[in-house]
Write an enzyme that holds these catalytic residues in place. Structure first.
Site, short mmCIF file in Angstrom:
data_model
loop_
_atom_site.label_atom_id
_atom_site.label_comp_id
_atom_site.label_asym_id
_atom_site.label_seq_id
_atom_site.Cartn_x
_atom_site.Cartn_y
_atom_site.Cartn_z
N SER A 90 -30.55 16.44 -27.64
CA SER A 90 -30.12 16.67 -26.27
C SER A 90 -28.85 17.54 -26.28
O SER A 90 -28.87 18.64 -26.82
CB SER A 90 -29.91 15.33 -25.56
OG SER A 90 -29.92 15.47 -24.17
N HIS A 137 -37.75 11.40 -23.48
CA HIS A 137 -36.55 12.10 -23.95
C HIS A 137 -36.01 11.49 -25.24
O HIS A 137 -35.45 12.20 -26.08
CB HIS A 137 -35.48 12.06 -22.86
CG HIS A 137 -34.34 13.00 -23.10
ND1 HIS A 137 -34.49 14.37 -23.07
CD2 HIS A 137 -33.03 12.77 -23.39
CE1 HIS A 137 -33.32 14.95 -23.33
NE2 HIS A 137 -32.42 14.00 -23.53
#
Length: 245
Positions: A93, A226
């Site tokens: 991320s 994610h």
């Protein structure tokens, strides 16, 4: 010179021929401890380092970096990385951007970077055009809950939530100030990886990472959202160590 104590080091099996060391760059708000299982899996075959950002854990009272570049520069200056090179970088991320900036600095200082693994990370040259990340407490917690990866029971704990939002706010502010020209490239190969069900990144955006390397670009996916990596620790570690795409 030795590494700063907040750089978590797990030695690999030194009876073997030394291979590229892996450096892990956490996501926004996370501490190095979050990546302990992944680091342990990687250290089964190679030296592994996990960096700690300011404003959390033992760096809780250190000032927040103003920019992602400042953060990456501080991480690079925290140890003799040339002694561990060649390096294999893995950032998740926001950590993908920190790892990218770290790679730029390393290459400028003649520290070999073998490969950059960008996991579920936004493309550097597109960040400035994205909506700003939230920095208010309630909005931050809602955004972190939407991302997943944190036990909802912990988010409901006021003391934990306060520490998490403070760390995430510092990271988000640095990312909100970030910009990168589309012409900026590193020499190292880049491999992008993400979860197929991640609603924050998609294949089209991940492919744009190809514009930031002079080397080879590859892309792969795992099942999951994610934080897919939490469900595929051993398999992902094996692929990173083998540089399997």
């Amino acid at each position: 010179m030795s590494f700063a104590p907040w750089i978590k080091y797990l030695p690999g099996p030194h009876e073997r021929r030394r291979t590229a060391a892996t450096v892990i760059f956490p996501h926004a708000g996370a501490s190095a401890a979050y990546y302990r299982p992944f680091a342990a899996a990687l250290s089964a075959a190679a030296d592994t380092f996990t960096v700690q950002y300011p404003q959390r854990a033992e760096r809780l009272h250190e000032p927040a970096p103003q920019t992602v570049h400042d953060l990456a520069r501080g991480l690079f200056e925290a140890g003799p990385w040339s002694s561990a090179a060649p390096l294999r970088l893995f950032g998740h991320s926001m950590g993908a951007i920190v790892a990218f900036e770290f790679a730029r600095i390393a290459e400028q200082n003649n520290v070999a970077v073998q490969k950059l693994w960008v996991s579920a990370g936004p493309v550097p040259s597109h960040i400035a055009g994205l909506p700003e990340l939230p920095t208010g407490d309630e909005e931050l917690l809602a955004d972190l809950a939407d991302l997943g990866g944190t036990d909802p029971r912990l988010l409901a704990d006021q003391e934990f939530a306060a520490l998490l939002t403070n760390a995430a706010r510092c990271d988000y502010q640095a990312l909100n100030r970030y910009s990168c020209d589309a012409t900026v490239r590193i020499r190292a190969d880049i491999h992008a990886v993400a979860g197929r069900q991640d609603h924050r990144v998609d294949a089209a955006s991940l492919r744009r990472w190809a514009n930031h390397t002079e080397g080879r670009f590859t892309l792969s996916f795992f099942e999951g959202g994610h934080f897919y990596l939490n469900e595929h620790v051993d398999t992902l570690a094996s692929r990173v160590l083998a540089d399997v795409c």
